[in-house]
Design a protein around this motif. Structure first.
Motif, PDB file in Angstrom:
ATOM      1  N   SER A 175       0.827  -1.199   0.000  1.00  0.00           N
ATOM      2  CA  SER A 175       0.000   0.000   0.000  1.00  0.00           C
ATOM      3  C   SER A 175       0.864   1.253   0.000  1.00  0.00           C
ATOM      4  CB  SER A 175      -0.935   0.023   1.210  1.00  0.00           C
ATOM      5  OG  SER A 175      -0.223   0.284   2.403  1.00  0.00           O
ATOM      6  N   GLU A 176       0.313   2.293  -0.576  1.00  0.00           N
ATOM      7  CA  GLU A 176       0.881   3.632  -0.463  1.00  0.00           C
ATOM      8  C   GLU A 176      -0.202   4.540   0.080  1.00  0.00           C
ATOM      9  OE1 GLU A 176       2.492   4.877  -4.183  1.00  0.00           O
ATOM     10  OE2 GLU A 176       4.279   3.631  -3.969  1.00  0.00           O
ATOM     11  N   ARG A 225      -1.247  -2.135  -5.592  1.00  0.00           N
ATOM     12  CA  ARG A 225      -1.121  -0.930  -4.768  1.00  0.00           C
ATOM     13  C   ARG A 225      -2.498  -0.546  -4.236  1.00  0.00           C
ATOM     14  NH1 ARG A 225       1.917   3.034  -7.913  1.00  0.00           N
ATOM     15  NH2 ARG A 225       3.733   2.086  -6.950  1.00  0.00           N
ATOM     16  N   ASN A 229      -4.430   2.314  -2.260  1.00  0.00           N
ATOM     17  CA  ASN A 229      -4.216   3.722  -1.935  1.00  0.00           C
ATOM     18  C   ASN A 229      -5.299   4.241  -0.991  1.00  0.00           C
ATOM     19  OD1 ASN A 229      -1.957   4.383  -3.853  1.00  0.00           O
ATOM     20  ND2 ASN A 229      -3.476   3.661  -5.312  1.00  0.00           N
TER      21      ASN A 229
END
Length: 196
Positions: free
Chosen positions: A40-41, A74, A76
């Motif tokens: 994750s970002e 990813r 977000n």
């Protein structure tokens, strides 16, 4: 992880995922549960305090995107994550996977790859690929992707070791990176001594 990775469909984490690794660049977190893991970002909407290995998170929302031909997913979190709950001190148990059985399906997991050795001597530098090999000739890329890891600048361990780390990937191939020098362990006994 199994959802549509179009960058716009929203998902909510309804179960608890535990931080297995955190890096300050883009607030990157690897989140794992009993069955899988995800990278994750965070654009800045999770509390800065939620970054310790063993912190558990429930309720974050965001979208899925593919990175490196699907090697990384990813997640977000964004301002829609209003229902977040956090626990601390959760215990993490790596999944032991033989090198030959590791695949991109394991992306994001915390795993232990047993009985492997690095090809060639030398030292660890940032942003480099190193090859590890098992006794059957199977190989895997070990990536020094996180520049503040405490083994950067240290000597590569020799002999057979068990490597614990996070699974990432590049293109169609999985990779692994160790979170710290504590993730290197002699295959027959205790921790490996990594020296300069």
């Amino acid at each position: 992880r199994a959802g549509v990775a179009d960058g716009s469909t929203r998902y909510k984490l309804t179960g608890e995922a535990v931080i297995a690794f955190y890096d300050s660049y883009n607030k990157r977190r690897y989140l794992v549960d009993a069955t899988a893991g995800i990278y994750s970002e965070d654009p800045g909407n999770l509390p800065d305090s939620v970054k310790n290995i063993g912190d558990g998170i429930t309720g974050i929302e965001g979208t899925l995107s593919l990175v490196n031909n699907g090697a990384l997913l990813r997640f977000n979190p964004d301002a829609g994550s209003t229902d977040i709950s956090v626990t601390t001190g959760n215990e993490l148990t790596p999944e032991t996977i033989n090198l030959a059985d590791l695949s991109l399906d394991d992306t994001g997991k915390l795993v232990t790859i047993p009985n492997v050795s690095f090809q060639g001597p030398g030292g660890f530098s940032t942003g480099q690929n190193y090859t590890v090999e098992d006794g059957e000739g199977n190989t895997l890329t070990f990536r020094t992707d996180y520049y503040d890891a405490d083994y950067i600048g240290e000597t590569i361990p020799e002999g057979k070791i068990n490597i614990t780390g996070m699974v990432g990937g590049y293109g169609s191939d999985p990779q692994i990176f160790a979170r710290s020098s504590a993730d290197f362990e002699e295959a027959t006994s205790g921790p490996v001594t990594v020296t300069t």
